[in-house]
Design a protein around this motif. Sequence first.
Motif, short mmCIF file in Angstrom:
data_model
loop_
_atom_site.label_atom_id
_atom_site.label_comp_id
_atom_site.label_asym_id
_atom_site.label_seq_id
_atom_site.Cartn_x
_atom_site.Cartn_y
_atom_site.Cartn_z
N CYS A 79 -17.15 11.51 -23.56
CA CYS A 79 -16.34 10.32 -23.23
C CYS A 79 -16.11 10.19 -21.74
O CYS A 79 -16.21 9.08 -21.18
CB CYS A 79 -15.01 10.38 -23.98
N ILE A 80 -15.81 11.29 -21.06
CA ILE A 80 -15.56 11.23 -19.62
C ILE A 80 -16.84 10.88 -18.87
O ILE A 80 -16.83 10.09 -17.92
CB ILE A 80 -14.96 12.55 -19.11
N ALA A 81 -17.97 11.47 -19.29
CA ALA A 81 -19.24 11.15 -18.64
C ALA A 81 -19.58 9.68 -18.78
O ALA A 81 -20.02 9.02 -17.82
CB ALA A 81 -20.35 12.02 -19.22
N LEU A 82 -19.38 9.13 -19.98
CA LEU A 82 -19.69 7.71 -20.22
C LEU A 82 -18.77 6.80 -19.42
O LEU A 82 -19.20 5.75 -18.93
CB LEU A 82 -19.56 7.39 -21.72
N HIS A 83 -17.50 7.18 -19.27
CA HIS A 83 -16.55 6.30 -18.59
C HIS A 83 -16.63 6.43 -17.08
O HIS A 83 -16.28 5.50 -16.35
CB HIS A 83 -15.13 6.58 -19.10
N CYS A 123 -13.69 9.97 -5.04
CA CYS A 123 -13.30 11.38 -5.04
C CYS A 123 -12.52 11.73 -6.31
O CYS A 123 -12.71 12.81 -6.90
CB CYS A 123 -12.46 11.70 -3.80
N GLU A 124 -11.63 10.84 -6.73
CA GLU A 124 -10.89 11.06 -7.97
C GLU A 124 -11.84 11.18 -9.16
O GLU A 124 -11.69 12.05 -10.03
CB GLU A 124 -9.91 9.91 -8.20
N ASN A 125 -12.82 10.30 -9.19
CA ASN A 125 -13.80 10.30 -10.26
C ASN A 125 -14.62 11.60 -10.28
O ASN A 125 -14.86 12.20 -11.33
CB ASN A 125 -14.73 9.09 -10.10
N LEU A 126 -15.04 12.06 -9.09
CA LEU A 126 -15.82 13.30 -8.98
C LEU A 126 -14.97 14.51 -9.38
O LEU A 126 -15.48 15.43 -10.03
CB LEU A 126 -16.34 13.46 -7.56
N ALA A 127 -13.70 14.50 -8.98
CA ALA A 127 -12.80 15.60 -9.35
C ALA A 127 -12.60 15.66 -10.85
O ALA A 127 -12.55 16.74 -11.45
CB ALA A 127 -11.46 15.45 -8.63
N LEU A 128 -12.50 14.48 -11.49
CA LEU A 128 -12.36 14.42 -12.94
C LEU A 128 -13.60 14.98 -13.63
O LEU A 128 -13.50 15.73 -14.61
CB LEU A 128 -12.11 12.98 -13.39
N LEU A 129 -14.77 14.64 -13.09
CA LEU A 129 -16.01 15.19 -13.63
C LEU A 129 -16.05 16.71 -13.46
O LEU A 129 -16.50 17.44 -14.34
CB LEU A 129 -17.22 14.56 -12.93
#
Length: 264
Positions: A79-83, A123-129
């Motif tokens: 789910c996180i990868a898709l979003h 950066c937020e998105n990369l940190a979440l990944l």
Amino acid sequence: MSASYSDHNKPVHFKVTLATLGKIVCSLPIFATCFCVIWSVIFNFESSTKTHCRVPNFLPSISAAIGGFTPQRYVWRVCIALHCSPRFMVAVAYYSYHTSIHVGHRNELYKTLAALCTFLHICENLALLGLTCVSSTENHDLHEKFFILFMLCSLTYMLLTTYVFAWGRSANGRSILHTEMKSLRHKSSLFLFNISIFMFAVYLFFRHNAYCEPGAYSWFALCEYLIVISNVCFHSTMILDFNTYSMAVVNLEPLTARSSYLDV
């Protein structure tokens, strides 16, 4: 939008509104969070709520729910990868959205802050990944660093975006639209809620480690859920901001040119 393409013999093969895309993107992490927490409570209750204090708890932390067990780990990662993928596009789109307005003699500063918003969003998105791919059970220190980076970028992004949005939408005596005012109110409220819950979560975390009170870590976990939900809701304001925008797949070659190829 499709009419203008058709007028130029450039038919639209696929089109989706950014509002629809935003609803899909934002529903994925909410679903993943709910699934992982509920599944952990039902099937992995003792293991997921256990801490070093060995006191009773009634809810698992997000780190325990998403990274310690299967199938939760796989559902969360998918789910996180898709979003996350569409969010990189949205981050760049927001720069154009903000800078489409000229704010006067301080326009360069405004554009710099808009660019910083995009950088923080990425950066937020990369940190979440990062914290998704590296679970707390696999590498606790690295997972913790990714989480800290996520929260720093998230809170700074929300604050700066709210400021840039308010500045741009009301610049040069411009009348702010109803949807823009609604979006600004949501952004402001969600940022204040998010940072308040985060500070309370930090207090509960240190209190749990200091006193090992029964249930303290579960209240911390509940704050984590609220942080995730309010963060997603903040990003969902893109549904209001881009309510008249769409993304399309268009053949840029004129229809007449393609017809000539077929004739040959």
